[in-house]
Design an enzyme around this catalytic site. Structure first.
Site, PDB file in Angstrom:
ATOM      1  N   THR A 109       0.854  -1.198   0.000  1.00  0.00           N
ATOM      2  CA  THR A 109       0.000   0.000   0.000  1.00  0.00           C
ATOM      3  C   THR A 109       0.886   1.244   0.000  1.00  0.00           C
ATOM      4  O   THR A 109       2.080   1.160  -0.318  1.00  0.00           O
ATOM      5  CB  THR A 109      -0.997  -0.035   1.185  1.00  0.00           C
ATOM      6  N   ASN A 110       0.332   2.391   0.322  1.00  0.00           N
ATOM      7  CA  ASN A 110       1.110   3.639   0.318  1.00  0.00           C
ATOM      8  C   ASN A 110       0.605   4.545   1.430  1.00  0.00           C
ATOM      9  O   ASN A 110      -0.311   4.181   2.163  1.00  0.00           O
ATOM     10  CB  ASN A 110       1.005   4.310  -1.058  1.00  0.00           C
ATOM     11  N   HIS A 111       1.180   5.730   1.530  1.00  0.00           N
ATOM     12  CA  HIS A 111       0.890   6.599   2.682  1.00  0.00           C
ATOM     13  C   HIS A 111      -0.352   7.487   2.514  1.00  0.00           C
ATOM     14  O   HIS A 111      -0.580   8.357   3.341  1.00  0.00           O
ATOM     15  CB  HIS A 111       2.091   7.510   2.965  1.00  0.00           C
ATOM     16  N   SER A 112      -1.116   7.291   1.470  1.00  0.00           N
ATOM     17  CA  SER A 112      -2.273   8.171   1.269  1.00  0.00           C
ATOM     18  C   SER A 112      -3.238   8.076   2.457  1.00  0.00           C
ATOM     19  O   SER A 112      -3.625   6.982   2.871  1.00  0.00           O
ATOM     20  CB  SER A 112      -3.005   7.770  -0.015  1.00  0.00           C
ATOM     21  N   ALA A 136      -4.582   7.273  -4.464  1.00  0.00           N
ATOM     22  CA  ALA A 136      -3.229   6.838  -4.798  1.00  0.00           C
ATOM     23  C   ALA A 136      -3.347   5.366  -5.174  1.00  0.00           C
ATOM     24  O   ALA A 136      -3.420   4.489  -4.305  1.00  0.00           O
ATOM     25  CB  ALA A 136      -2.311   7.034  -3.604  1.00  0.00           C
TER      26      ALA A 136
END
Ligand code: CTP
Length: 398
Positions: A211-214, A278
């Site tokens: 995943t990502n930091h969004s 994102a």
């Protein structure tokens, strides 16, 4: 102060229910949002909480009696009704709802409602059987027909110990209903918009994801700002820590592929697609069925490119993308406008102060399909959203 309630005159009507204590929290959050709050209490409400409690929160006079000789207003109900941008009755009892449906005006609150022409929000609070009663249902239907926004009620446990439908909505949902009511005839009324938010989660195995930091805050703000200007909003969201905004059709997804399917199902009916999510560019080629055990020193996970949702979304709608860049902001964003055939791109430098992941503010540059560049100052995400909708409006294909 930013937000839909800043500097707005809100009349908060409070009627006699144990849920009156929650109206104190609502008053407090309205004040924190920048609203000027005039509270009108029914006689019943004063039996549950004191006018002083509201006065301490709003720093304004609390009206409890139509015939107060010391009132600062000459004709109180008319003065308050004229000033009000919105009237909110929370909690609204069965009795109050019946009076409103009939147009009775026998106390300060009901006379103010009849004298006013601003939007009215009624938030019922009562026991399940009282809510289900045919007269209550008929009265609420009458109010709805007249354009009154009926906020809730919620489901859950009552003070009586029983459970059912009839609880006063929680404060965030009440605030959402109030903003919605104020913007019901706004400049996006009649439009449907799809907004995506959050960072997608691509499974590696049953316990791990890429995943990502969004944080999802930008997408949620965009959805709320559109709602507050009258749009029908569909929010397609990857997992976030945010609570679902009121009066928005929230579609929960996990992966890029699920997001693509959810968005594609709505492209025929939308007037705009704003991709604030994102979306993972790559996903594990195969999600393992069983948890990967710790054996080798190195683990290689083959990745495959996901479908570009925005690039492949076809239809007659305004197309807005985001470009989160760590270098060459404008050049990279311009390339994306052309590659994805966008009407507008919102470029943000993720390294700039106040614009990182999870921040409540954002400093963005808008680049349109003619490659015109508009640099916005550091603003709250809600204000950024409104600047984006201002531009999207110009692109609507009527
Ligand atoms: N986007 C999308 N589907 C994807 C990847 C991105 O719809 N599979 C959308 C994003 O939601 C965003 C825009 O495309 O609105 C640009 O995303 P970004 O990640 O900045 O650009 P990419 O095209 O993925 O290029 P790169 O990651 O190489 O910068």
């Amino acid at each position: 102060m930013a937000g839909p309630l800043a500097d707005k005159h809100v009349v908060l009507g409070v009627t006699g229910s144990i849920a009156c204590y929650k109206a104190l929290d609502l008053a407090s959050k309205l004040v924190q949002a920048g609203a000027l709050v005039d509270v009108i209490m029914s006689h019943g409400a004063t039996q549950f909480v004191t006018p002083l409690a509201f006065r301490s929160i709003t720093h304004r006079a609390v009206v409890t009696d139509s015939f107060d000789p010391d009132s600062e207003y000459s004709v109180e109900h008319v003065a308050l009704a004229q000033q009000a941008d919105v009237i909110v009755i929370a909690p609204a009892t069965v009795h109050c709802i019946a009076k409103l449906a009939l147009g009775l005006a026998d106390d300060s609150l009901t006379t103010t409602v009849v004298a006013a022409r601003c939007p009215l929000v009624v938030a019922p609070a009562m026991d399940g059987n009282m809510y289900d009663h045919p007269t209550t249902q008929e009265n609420l239907a009458t109010l709805k027909e007249r354009g009154v926004v009926i906020a809730g009620p919620g489901i859950g446990r009552f003070a009586s110990g029983l459970s059912g439908v009839g609880r006063l909505l929680e404060t965030p949902d009440l605030l959402g209903n109030i903003s919605y009511a104020m913007g019901i005839n706004g400049d996006l009324a009649g439009k449907t918009v799809v907004v995506s938010a959050g960072g997608t989660m691509e499974p590696i195995d049953p316990v791990r994801v890429i995943t990502n930091h969004s944080s999802g805050k930008m997408g949620y703000s965009l959805a709320e700002a559109a709602r507050d200007r009258g749009a029908n909003v569909v929010l397609v969201t990857a997992p976030t820590n945010l609570t679902a905004p009121a009066l928005i059709d929230v579609v929960q997804v996990n992966t890029a592929e699920e997001m693509r399917v959810a968005i594609q199902a709505r492209t025929a009916t939308t007037d705009a697609l704003v991709m604030a999510a994102a979306v993972a560019d790559y996903r594990p080629t195969k999600a393992e069925d069983q948890k990967i055990k710790k054996t080798e020193d190195d683990l290689n996970i083959p990745l495959s490119k996901t479908t570009d949702i925005l690039k492949n979304a076809t239809g007659n709608f305004v197309r807005v993308g985001f470009a989160a860049e760590s270098q060459n902001l404008v050049a990279n964003a311009k390339a994306k406008v052309e590659a994805k055939q966008l009407d507008l791109i919102v470029a943000n430098d993720i390294t700039a102060e106040g614009s990182g992941f999870g921040s409540d503010t954002n400093q963005v540059t808008l680049i349109d399909r003619d490659l015109g560049v508009e640099e916005l100052p550091l603003l709250s995400k809600y204000d950024v959203s409104n600047r984006i909708w201002d531009r999207v409006k110009d692109f609507f294909r009527d």
